[in-house]
Design a protein around this motif. Structure first.
Motif, short mmCIF file in Angstrom:
data_model
loop_
_atom_site.label_atom_id
_atom_site.label_comp_id
_atom_site.label_asym_id
_atom_site.label_seq_id
_atom_site.Cartn_x
_atom_site.Cartn_y
_atom_site.Cartn_z
N ALA A 133 71.39 147.61 36.57
CA ALA A 133 70.11 146.73 36.62
C ALA A 133 70.46 145.46 35.50
O ALA A 133 71.18 145.47 34.61
CB ALA A 133 69.07 147.47 36.22
N SER A 134 69.87 144.57 35.82
CA SER A 134 69.63 143.23 35.22
C SER A 134 68.14 142.53 35.02
O SER A 134 67.44 142.98 35.81
CB SER A 134 70.73 142.07 35.50
OG SER A 134 70.52 141.85 36.85
N ALA A 135 67.98 141.78 34.05
CA ALA A 135 66.72 141.19 33.88
C ALA A 135 66.23 140.30 35.19
O ALA A 135 67.52 139.50 35.83
CB ALA A 135 66.56 140.26 32.79
N ASN A 136 65.37 140.62 35.70
CA ASN A 136 64.57 139.55 37.00
C ASN A 136 63.72 138.76 36.55
O ASN A 136 62.57 139.12 36.62
CB ASN A 136 64.30 140.72 37.90
CG ASN A 136 63.94 139.96 39.23
OD1 ASN A 136 64.21 138.84 39.66
ND2 ASN A 136 62.89 140.76 40.17
N GLY A 137 64.29 137.52 36.27
CA GLY A 137 63.28 136.44 35.76
C GLY A 137 62.76 136.86 34.31
O GLY A 137 63.45 137.39 33.38
N LEU A 139 61.09 139.61 33.93
CA LEU A 139 61.08 141.02 33.91
C LEU A 139 61.98 141.81 33.08
O LEU A 139 63.11 141.63 33.66
CB LEU A 139 60.84 141.52 35.58
CG LEU A 139 59.53 140.88 36.24
CD1 LEU A 139 59.64 141.42 37.75
CD2 LEU A 139 58.27 141.45 35.79
N PRO A 141 64.28 145.20 32.67
CA PRO A 141 64.42 146.39 33.55
C PRO A 141 64.19 147.59 32.84
O PRO A 141 64.39 147.51 31.43
CB PRO A 141 65.94 146.28 33.70
CG PRO A 141 66.41 145.46 33.03
CD PRO A 141 65.44 144.36 32.50
N GLU A 190 60.00 145.67 34.81
CA GLU A 190 60.08 146.43 36.19
C GLU A 190 60.81 147.65 36.05
O GLU A 190 62.13 147.75 35.63
CB GLU A 190 60.91 145.44 37.16
CG GLU A 190 61.01 146.20 38.52
CD GLU A 190 62.12 144.94 39.19
OE1 GLU A 190 62.04 145.16 40.40
OE2 GLU A 190 62.54 144.07 38.85
N VAL A 192 63.30 150.28 37.30
CA VAL A 192 64.34 150.18 38.46
C VAL A 192 64.75 151.48 38.82
O VAL A 192 65.77 151.62 39.67
CB VAL A 192 65.66 149.31 37.67
CG1 VAL A 192 65.02 147.83 37.46
CG2 VAL A 192 65.84 149.90 36.38
N CYS A 242 67.75 143.20 26.08
CA CYS A 242 66.59 142.55 26.61
C CYS A 242 65.51 142.24 25.83
O CYS A 242 64.52 141.60 26.28
CB CYS A 242 66.20 143.30 27.82
SG CYS A 242 67.47 143.34 29.27
#
Length: 425
Positions: A133-137, A139, A141, A190, A192, A242
């Motif tokens: 997983a990676s940061a979504n904007g 958000l 993870p 988020e 995940v 993060c």
């Protein structure tokens, strides 16, 4: 020869089915044995790099993690500290958006370093692990344990206090011990993935999760993992990378691996070992490695009888089946010889029959495995299937083929076609 091999396979279908069932059982036993071996070493392999040949200390059953963290930061001889992390970030299991602020049910957000995240992947009941997983904007993870109220895809608000200035002595809430103004800062994560109930989680001890109270006399690599289950503490875990832009505190928790600098003398090492015992139980890297290897070797020795049984089963079944098939096939082989076939042709015909039997055995083994999986029996075991399992099963097939070809080959080379036909009259 393929055509004749298929015909011989069909003509002796019942005995071939019997042999296939025996081979299928051998495949399942071999898979169980390989899975048992892997289950003993798959958790040690990711963590053995944390215990190099240099000097270091493993600290467990820690009495006060905060005080220990402060103390380790003040010791110049400490190279690094490896563990899971607590943070000053909080979330509420009963409120995703924290619209009413933090309640009494507040929980601390945990974190893992990128190295630990990549070292071991726990079983997931849904979604994916943090390494995928990676940061979504904006958000961050995160993953949660299965006993939480969240599911994959949920957006959850987390909150922490941030210092924004100093208070005046005239302010009503002024405190000389902490004369600062704070405000709560919100961030969103988020979900995940959800860690499966019963999975192992690297970086947090079971005692930290409240799922195990016993103290082992000789700790080993298993103590670096937490056994996640619904009766333990709920967890929400994010990557430490993060949190770089978030002004929150991050500090080690659970059992800790303290690596010392290479230039630390033996006297200084002993001094630190004795000193840090005020914070928990302390073991050096050598003892920890030895305890881990003793456990692994002891478990592997227990599996030797199972492997021997697999080999004996294959040999006995192959010899018995070959003896039965020889009786049925020798007459046919004598006729083939009189019709112009060479002795090597019979080997090829037998090889085709044996390969077809192996294919049938594999199909039977897959069917049995699917039935056990649907009945949830496999979920309570460590049995799995991968490349090593496939290699083990292929070895069984090769052994079976060699034995089944060796016996008729010896008999046919020691007897003339006339003798073979007279035997089968």
């Amino acid at each position: 020869m393929i055509k004749y091999g298929l015909k011989e396979f069909a003509r002796n279908i019942y005995s071939n089915i019997f042999i296939a069932v025996q081979l299928a059982i051998a495949f399942i036993i071999m898979s169980a044995a390989v899975s048992s071996v892997l289950s003993r070493i798959e958790m040690y392999t990711p963590v053995k790099k944390y215990f190099p040949d240099g000097k270091g200390l493993y600290i467990c059953n820690i009495y006060d993690a905060t005080s220990l963290d402060d103390e380790l930061k003040n010791i110049d001889d400490v190279e690094s500290v490896t563990s899971g992390y607590d943070t000053s970030l909080y979330y509420s299991p009963s409120s995703k958006d924290l619209s009413n602020g933090l309640g009494d049910d507040r929980m601390s957000v945990n974190a893992l370093s990128e190295d630990m995240i990549k070292s071991f992947t726990p079983q997931m009941s849904s979604g994916k692990w943090l390494s995928n997983a990676s940061a979504n904007g904006d958000l961050i993870p995160a993953v949660v344990t299965e006993n939480s109220n969240y599911k994959t895809g949920d957006i959850v608000t987390i909150m922490h206090k941030e210092k924004v200035g100093e208070m005046s002595p005239d302010d009503e809430d002024f405190d000389y011990a902490d004369p600062y103004k704070y405000e709560y800062v919100k961030n969103k994560v988020e979900i995940v993935g959800v860690i499966a109930d019963g999975s192992q989680l690297l970086g947090f001890s079971s005692a930290y999760l409240g799922t195990e109270d016993s103290i082992k006399e000789k700790p080993d690599f298993r103590d670096l993992y937490a056994n996640v289950n619904k009766h333990g503490n709920m967890m929400l875990i994010v990557p430490t990378d993060c949190l770089k832009d978030i002004n929150c505190k991050i500090y080690p928790c659970g059992n800790q691996i303290v690596t010392l600098k290479d230039n630390v003398s033996n006297e200084r090492f002993k001094e630190l070992e004795l000193y840090l015992r005020d914070y928990g139980r302390v073991f050096d890297f050598e003892d920890f490695r030895e305890n881990s290897l003793v456990y692994i070797n002891g478990q592997l020795i227990k599996l030797v009888p199972m492997l021997i049984c697999v080999i004996v089963l294959v040999i006995v079944s192959s010899v018995s089946a070959s003896a039965v098939n020889i009786k049925k096939r020798l007459g046919d082989y004598g006729i083939y010889y009189l019709c112009g076939a060479k002795w090597n042709a019979y080997i090829k015909i037998d090889l085709v029959c044996d390969l077809m039997t192996a294919v049938m055995a594999a199909a039977i083994a897959v069917c049995i495995s699917n039935v056990l999986t649907m009945s949830k029996f496999m979920g309570n075991t460590v049995i799995s299937f991968g490349w090593l399992h496939l290699i083990g099963c292929v070895c069984i097939v090769i052994l079976n083929i060699l034995i089944s070809l060796l016996i008729p080959g010896v008999i046919m080379r020691r007897n003339t076609p006339n003798e073979i036909l007279m035997i089968n009259e």
